[in-house]
Design a protein around this motif. Structure first.
Motif, PDB file in Angstrom:
ATOM      1  N   THR A  72      40.467  36.123  44.437  1.00  9.77           N
ATOM      2  CA  THR A  72      41.624  36.416  45.288  1.00  9.77           C
ATOM      3  C   THR A  72      42.124  37.814  45.004  1.00  9.77           C
ATOM      4  O   THR A  72      42.079  38.281  43.868  1.00  9.77           O
ATOM      5  N   ASN A  79      49.413  36.762  47.725  1.00 15.60           N
ATOM      6  CA  ASN A  79      47.999  36.479  47.930  1.00 15.60           C
ATOM      7  C   ASN A  79      47.610  37.112  49.271  1.00 15.60           C
ATOM      8  O   ASN A  79      48.056  36.657  50.323  1.00 15.60           O
ATOM      9  N   GLN A 110      44.954  37.164  50.971  1.00 14.69           N
ATOM     10  CA  GLN A 110      44.137  36.370  51.887  1.00 14.69           C
ATOM     11  C   GLN A 110      44.980  35.354  52.662  1.00 14.69           C
ATOM     12  O   GLN A 110      44.778  35.143  53.852  1.00 14.69           O
ATOM     13  N   SER A 111      45.949  34.742  51.996  1.00 15.84           N
ATOM     14  CA  SER A 111      46.731  33.673  52.634  1.00 15.84           C
ATOM     15  C   SER A 111      48.145  34.084  53.019  1.00 15.84           C
ATOM     16  O   SER A 111      48.805  33.391  53.792  1.00 15.84           O
ATOM     17  N   GLU A 155      42.101  42.072  41.736  1.00 13.32           N
ATOM     18  CA  GLU A 155      41.204  40.953  41.962  1.00 13.32           C
ATOM     19  C   GLU A 155      41.392  40.011  40.786  1.00 13.32           C
ATOM     20  O   GLU A 155      41.333  40.424  39.616  1.00 13.32           O
TER      21      GLU A 155
END
Length: 202
Positions: free
Chosen positions: A2, A22, A24-25, A52
């Motif tokens: 992530t 986060n 990505q989300s 990361e």
């Protein structure tokens, strides 16, 4: 793996509290170490960093509103995008109820109700939120602590950024709710007090 954008770093009695997104989300997260414990003062994270890392819900995650706790293990720092990068991310992504513009009363699911704390009578679904205030926030020092005033309400500042005399209306501010506390028996109920953990001046 992530990618986490670091958006806040605040003081704790036994270390630091680091907040992130986060990427990505879009989920707002609170970083704990890989064992679920608080981060030490030597944690390598700085505001604006992109890391990361491995991220999973902490084994000891708390009940609402403090749902953001994540066990994390850093893998590598990608870059630092600074405050401008945080502003860009927040403005370009749909953070839903985690970004609120307007009166302070509308933050945290409306549970503040003209106060600077929430009680068990109205518990929001989260404990960190971005806020775009409709009025300036002015800095004061009270009993050696830093606060910002909004419509007469005195909100404690707990971040590492140097204080500024005024946070202008329209600037993104990061809010958080402290742990439940009963005032050592003085108050009639437990409270989660509102805190300012940072702001993002363009």
């Amino acid at each position: 793996m992530t990618t986490v954008l670091i958006v806040s770093k605040t003081k704790m009695a036994n270390g630091v509290c680091v907040g992130g997104i986060n990427e990505q989300s879009g989920e707002l997260v609170r970083l704990h170490n890989e064992r679920g414990g608080n981060l030490g003062a030597d944690a390598p994270y700085e505001i604006g960093d992109r890391w990361e890392m491995s991220v999973e819900t902490a084994w000891n995650v708390r009940k609402v509103p403090h749902i953001e706790d994540k066990q994390t293990a850093p893998i590598k720092k990608i870059e630092n995008v600074g405050v401008a990068g945080i502003i860009d991310y927040v403005k370009k992504h749909n953070l839903g109820s985690r970004l609120y513009a307007g009166s302070l009363n509308g933050t945290f699911d409306g549970c503040l109700q003209s106060r600077i704390y929430v009680t068990r009578n109205c518990v929001p679904e989260f404990s960190t939120q971005f806020w775009i205030p409709d009025e300036d926030l002015n800095h004061i020092v009270s009993f050696g602590k830093d606060y910002y005033i909004y419509r007469g309400l005195k909100i404690k500042y707990v971040g590492f950024l140097p204080v500024v005399a005024r946070i202008p209306a329209g600037v993104i501010v990061r809010l958080s709710l402290a742990n439940w506390f009963d005032g050592n028996g003085i108050w009639p109920e437990e409270r989660c007090y509102l805190q300012i953990s940072g702001w993002y001046l363009p």
